[in-house]
Design a protein around this motif. Structure first.
Motif, PDB file in Angstrom:
ATOM      1  N   PRO A   1      22.476  33.885  51.947  1.00 15.67           N
ATOM      2  CA  PRO A   1      21.353  34.807  52.195  1.00 15.67           C
ATOM      3  C   PRO A   1      20.092  34.110  52.678  1.00 15.67           C
ATOM      4  O   PRO A   1      19.194  34.764  53.225  1.00 15.67           O
ATOM      5  N   ASP A   2      20.018  32.787  52.501  1.00 16.64           N
ATOM      6  CA  ASP A   2      18.837  32.056  52.957  1.00 16.64           C
ATOM      7  C   ASP A   2      18.862  31.802  54.458  1.00 16.64           C
ATOM      8  O   ASP A   2      17.852  31.395  55.042  1.00 16.64           O
ATOM      9  N   GLN A   3      20.020  32.041  55.103  1.00 15.15           N
ATOM     10  CA  GLN A   3      20.138  31.849  56.549  1.00 15.15           C
ATOM     11  C   GLN A   3      19.861  33.162  57.284  1.00 15.15           C
ATOM     12  O   GLN A   3      20.097  34.246  56.749  1.00 15.15           O
ATOM     13  N   PRO A   4      19.346  33.071  58.528  1.00 15.13           N
ATOM     14  CA  PRO A   4      19.077  34.302  59.293  1.00 15.13           C
ATOM     15  C   PRO A   4      20.349  35.121  59.514  1.00 15.13           C
ATOM     16  O   PRO A   4      21.402  34.563  59.840  1.00 15.13           O
ATOM     17  N   GLN A   5      20.253  36.417  59.322  1.00 10.84           N
ATOM     18  CA  GLN A   5      21.389  37.302  59.550  1.00 10.84           C
ATOM     19  C   GLN A   5      21.493  37.661  61.029  1.00 10.84           C
ATOM     20  O   GLN A   5      20.484  37.734  61.733  1.00 10.84           O
ATOM     21  N   PRO A   6      22.715  37.908  61.514  1.00 10.08           N
ATOM     22  CA  PRO A   6      22.851  38.428  62.872  1.00 10.08           C
ATOM     23  C   PRO A   6      22.151  39.777  62.991  1.00 10.08           C
ATOM     24  O   PRO A   6      22.070  40.543  62.018  1.00 10.08           O
ATOM     25  N   ALA A   7      21.656  40.069  64.164  1.00 12.52           N
ATOM     26  CA  ALA A   7      20.915  41.315  64.366  1.00 12.52           C
ATOM     27  C   ALA A   7      21.765  42.531  64.049  1.00 12.52           C
ATOM     28  O   ALA A   7      21.277  43.502  63.444  1.00 12.52           O
ATOM     29  N   TRP A   8      23.061  42.494  64.436  1.00 17.03           N
ATOM     30  CA  TRP A   8      23.926  43.646  64.175  1.00 17.03           C
ATOM     31  C   TRP A   8      24.130  43.868  62.683  1.00 17.03           C
ATOM     32  O   TRP A   8      24.256  45.005  62.227  1.00 17.03           O
ATOM     33  N   MET A   9      24.143  42.777  61.909  1.00 15.64           N
ATOM     34  CA  MET A   9      24.337  42.895  60.468  1.00 15.64           C
ATOM     35  C   MET A   9      23.095  43.491  59.805  1.00 15.64           C
ATOM     36  O   MET A   9      23.194  44.338  58.906  1.00 15.64           O
ATOM     37  N   ALA A  10      21.930  43.050  60.229  1.00 18.92           N
ATOM     38  CA  ALA A  10      20.686  43.578  59.657  1.00 18.92           C
ATOM     39  C   ALA A  10      20.499  45.051  59.981  1.00 18.92           C
ATOM     40  O   ALA A  10      19.795  45.766  59.254  1.00 18.92           O
ATOM     41  N   ALA A  11      21.127  45.506  61.068  1.00 23.24           N
ATOM     42  CA  ALA A  11      20.934  46.900  61.502  1.00 23.24           C
ATOM     43  C   ALA A  11      21.882  47.878  60.820  1.00 23.24           C
ATOM     44  O   ALA A  11      21.774  49.096  61.044  1.00 23.24           O
ATOM     45  N   ILE A  12      22.828  47.401  60.009  1.00 22.63           N
ATOM     46  CA  ILE A  12      23.777  48.301  59.346  1.00 22.63           C
ATOM     47  C   ILE A  12      23.030  49.227  58.395  1.00 22.63           C
ATOM     48  O   ILE A  12      22.241  48.784  57.557  1.00 22.63           O
ATOM     49  N   GLY A  13      23.273  50.533  58.548  1.00 24.16           N
ATOM     50  CA  GLY A  13      22.605  51.514  57.698  1.00 24.16           C
ATOM     51  C   GLY A  13      23.410  52.791  57.599  1.00 24.16           C
ATOM     52  O   GLY A  13      24.619  52.820  57.896  1.00 24.16           O
ATOM     53  N   ALA A  14      22.743  53.876  57.210  1.00 25.56           N
ATOM     54  CA  ALA A  14      23.432  55.144  56.972  1.00 25.56           C
ATOM     55  C   ALA A  14      24.041  55.726  58.239  1.00 25.56           C
ATOM     56  O   ALA A  14      24.991  56.521  58.157  1.00 25.56           O
ATOM     57  N   ASP A  15      23.530  55.353  59.413  1.00 21.36           N
ATOM     58  CA  ASP A  15      24.044  55.891  60.678  1.00 21.36           C
ATOM     59  C   ASP A  15      25.078  54.973  61.324  1.00 21.36           C
ATOM     60  O   ASP A  15      25.502  55.238  62.455  1.00 21.36           O
ATOM     61  N   SER A  16      25.477  53.928  60.634  1.00 19.46           N
ATOM     62  CA  SER A  16      26.364  52.921  61.232  1.00 19.46           C
ATOM     63  C   SER A  16      27.833  53.255  61.012  1.00 19.46           C
ATOM     64  O   SER A  16      28.233  53.692  59.928  1.00 19.46           O
ATOM     65  N   LEU A  17      28.621  53.020  62.045  1.00 20.83           N
ATOM     66  CA  LEU A  17      30.076  53.080  61.959  1.00 20.83           C
ATOM     67  C   LEU A  17      30.600  51.688  62.301  1.00 20.83           C
ATOM     68  O   LEU A  17      30.323  51.162  63.381  1.00 20.83           O
ATOM     69  N   VAL A  18      31.334  51.074  61.388  1.00 19.45           N
ATOM     70  CA  VAL A  18      31.891  49.748  61.606  1.00 19.45           C
ATOM     71  C   VAL A  18      33.398  49.873  61.783  1.00 19.45           C
ATOM     72  O   VAL A  18      34.099  50.330  60.871  1.00 19.45           O
TER      73      VAL A  18
END
Length: 572
Positions: free
Chosen positions: A377-394
């Motif tokens: 968690p101390d390393q920067p997250q990928p942008a796509w990972m940080a954007a995961i939310g209620a509207d996300s489909l993986v």
């Protein structure tokens, strides 16, 4: 093998095969411990390729010398390949395994230089010294020898009880990262690696490893193999009291961590409180696909509609190769995006993630990248990972190839952030070692969407043959034999034949690909690929639709043929 009663018995080669990795690790561990104790030599790990376990080398020895003194093998293999090709041309068939051994022996003799005059050990060592200096220089050889042999002999310490307990837990932690179920052989091999890394002495090696294996299996694992309720008479028991029908080392184990992960995934699949796409948006996405020249079959339309409108947090689609999975997922992604959501793709391997990104035109990465980011968690997250939310489909492609723990970590994170997951895979695909029975468990508990109509082939008979081959029906081979699709040969001959066919197809402007279970010999393929001029991509031919339908399983868990057995000491 002669038993104590004087009678001769055949060895169980199945057990020898299962024990081969553990036997190799035992040899390596004993060799390293002996050299360390006698000469102070230390060993380090050297990576040989992506996805492969590192090999052990003497610390301080320059790898360039390995290359310098490995030319004979390449000469022998090259000549053996030439002899195998000549054999095929002369006899109209490839050489058998025994004949290949004979050809290899012949290649060894034909490529061997004339034997030099007898020389003393001192003279031979002087020759080796000259060859090493040609690679490293005189001072380089001296520095290398000083680094490798300039240490004091190692005096190993006796392992403590705490070390044994902690190491047994670490062993299972390593094993369960690689596989969902294991046997004693897997645990013993890892115990030997751990003992070797800890510098356990040769005198204590066997006792320490036996203790580690017992602790790992008895306190850290759950036995899946059921006990036989039938009591055999003494006449059917071995000298150790075991039944003659019991095969040592064949019990299977798992861990509570693996089973808990499977339970969590199935529980998420039973939830229906996720995001739902409006029906009109789904219909509009299908019309858009039609306007762009892609007409979805009824099975594809039902799959898209179900996965977009079910509200399931986790949903499974089983789609064999060639059934239009990519088209359906692209349309599903379009519907989800049109409704204001975002789509992300994940896959077990980098190659699969790249292919998924090309197909869906959405951000895609590997499951390992997600789990690594969660562990750091101390390393920067990928942008796509940080954007995961209620509207996300993986969308997780090739889900049957993913290991259970990584799949659980990913689903827990995505659902915890409010997102939804769609697992795509083929239940008949050969699973990776780490893969468990999660897809089967999900299908048994809540059902799964299925695509079974093959679209990939122009010939309906070939489409049916591909499905029969997938199901393991031997009669499917008849189609491929009748159409000259099966060619038999040894590895070297086939490698040459495949490359020749690929080169010819490429020259004729055709697409061609080859696949094999490992990377194999590439010394001949790489120059040919590098020399091949790039070609412009072209569209695939039109395809027939052959017999596909969508099926949802409604079997109860108790009806599923792959339902796992109860585990001793664990409440259902």
């Amino acid at each position: 093998m002669q038993a104590g009663d004087g009678r001769w018995y055949a060895l169980n080669t199945n057990l020898i095969y299962k024990a081969k990795v553990a036997a190799s690790e035992l040899y390596t561990a004993a060799l390293e411990a002996g050299l360390a104790e006698t000469f102070g030599i230390q060993f380090v790990e050297r990576t040989t390729g992506r996805g492969k376990r590192p090999i052990r080398e003497v610390d301080g020895i320059d790898p360039a010398l390995n290359t310098r003194w490995s030319t004979r093998r390449r000469q022998i293999e090259h000549r053996r390949d030439e002899l195998a090709a000549t054999f095929l041309a002369d006899h109209g068939r490839p050489p058998t395994e025994v004949e290949m051994i004979a050809l290899a022996q012949r290649a060894n003799l034909e490529t061997r230089d004339a034997k030099p005059e007898p020389r003393s050990l001192a003279e031979q060592r002087a020759t080796w010294r000259i060859q090493a200096e040609q690679v490293l220089g005189a001072r380089g050889v001296d520095r290398m020898l000083a680094a490798a042999f300039g240490r004091e002999p190692v005096h190993a310490q006796t392992p403590t009880i705490d070390w044994l307990i902690d190491t047994s837990a670490r062993i299972i932690g390593v094993v369960e990262q690689d596989r969902s179920t294991w046997q004693g052989w897997h645990v013993r091999a890892e115990a030997l690696r751990q003992a070797r890394a800890a510098g356990v002495s040769t005198e204590l090696l066997d006792r320490v490893v036996d203790t580690l294996v017992d602790l790992a299996l008895e306190t850290r694992s759950l036995r899946l193999t059921k006990d036989d309720p039938i009591e055999e008479p003494d006449a059917l028991r071995r000298s150790d009291g075991q039944s003659v029908y019991t095969i040592p080392g064949m019990d299977w184990y798992t861990s509570s961590r693996i089973l808990d992960a499977e339970d969590r995934i199935v529980a998420h699949a039973g939830r229906a409180d996720g995001r739902v796409v409006a029906r009109e948006v789904v219909d509009l996405a299908m019309l858009e696909a039609l306007a762009n020249g892609t007409q979805l079959t009824p099975g594809q339309r039902e799959l898209v509609g179900s996965m977009a409108r079910s509200g399931r947090r986790v949903q499974l689609a089983i789609a064999p190769a060639g059934t239009g999975k990519t088209t359906a997922m692209r349309t599903l992604g379009a519907a989800w995006t049109e409704s204001g959501g975002t789509v992300i793709g994940l896959a077990p391997s980098a190659a699969a993630a790249k292919a998924l990104a090309d197909q869906l035109d959405v951000p895609c990465d590997t499951l390992a990248k997600l789990t690594w980011s969660l562990d750091h968690p101390d390393q920067p997250q990928p942008a796509w990972m940080a954007a995961i939310g209620a509207d996300s489909l993986v969308v997780i492609d090739e889900a049957g190839m993913a290991d259970t723990l990584s799949l659980d970590r990913a689903i827990e994170h995505i659902v915890g952030r409010g997102g939804s997951v769609r697992l795509i895979g083929d239940d008949r695909q050969l699973s990776a070692i780490g893969a468990g029975g999660v897809p089967a468990d999900i299908e048994a508990a809540v059902g799964a969407c299925r695509l079974v109509e093959v679209l990939r082939f122009d010939d309906p008979a070939e489409a049916e043959a591909s499905l029969a081959l997938r199901e393991g029906r031997a009669e499917a081979l008849g189609y491929y034999l009748d159409h000259d699709r099966i060619h038999v040969g040894d590895m070297a001959t086939m490698a040459h034949a495949v490359l020749d066919a690929w080169t010819q197809d490429h020259a004729n402007g055709l697409d061609a690909a080859n696949a094999r279970p490992d990377q194999g010999p590439r010394h001949r393929a790489e120059p040919a690929r590098a020399a091949a001029p790039p070609r412009r991509p072209h569209h695939a031919r039109s395809r027939h639709r052959v017999g596909r339908r969508l099926h949802r399983s409604r079997r109860r868990p108790g009806d599923h043929p792959r339902q796992r057995p109860p585990v001793a000491g664990r409440q259902p």
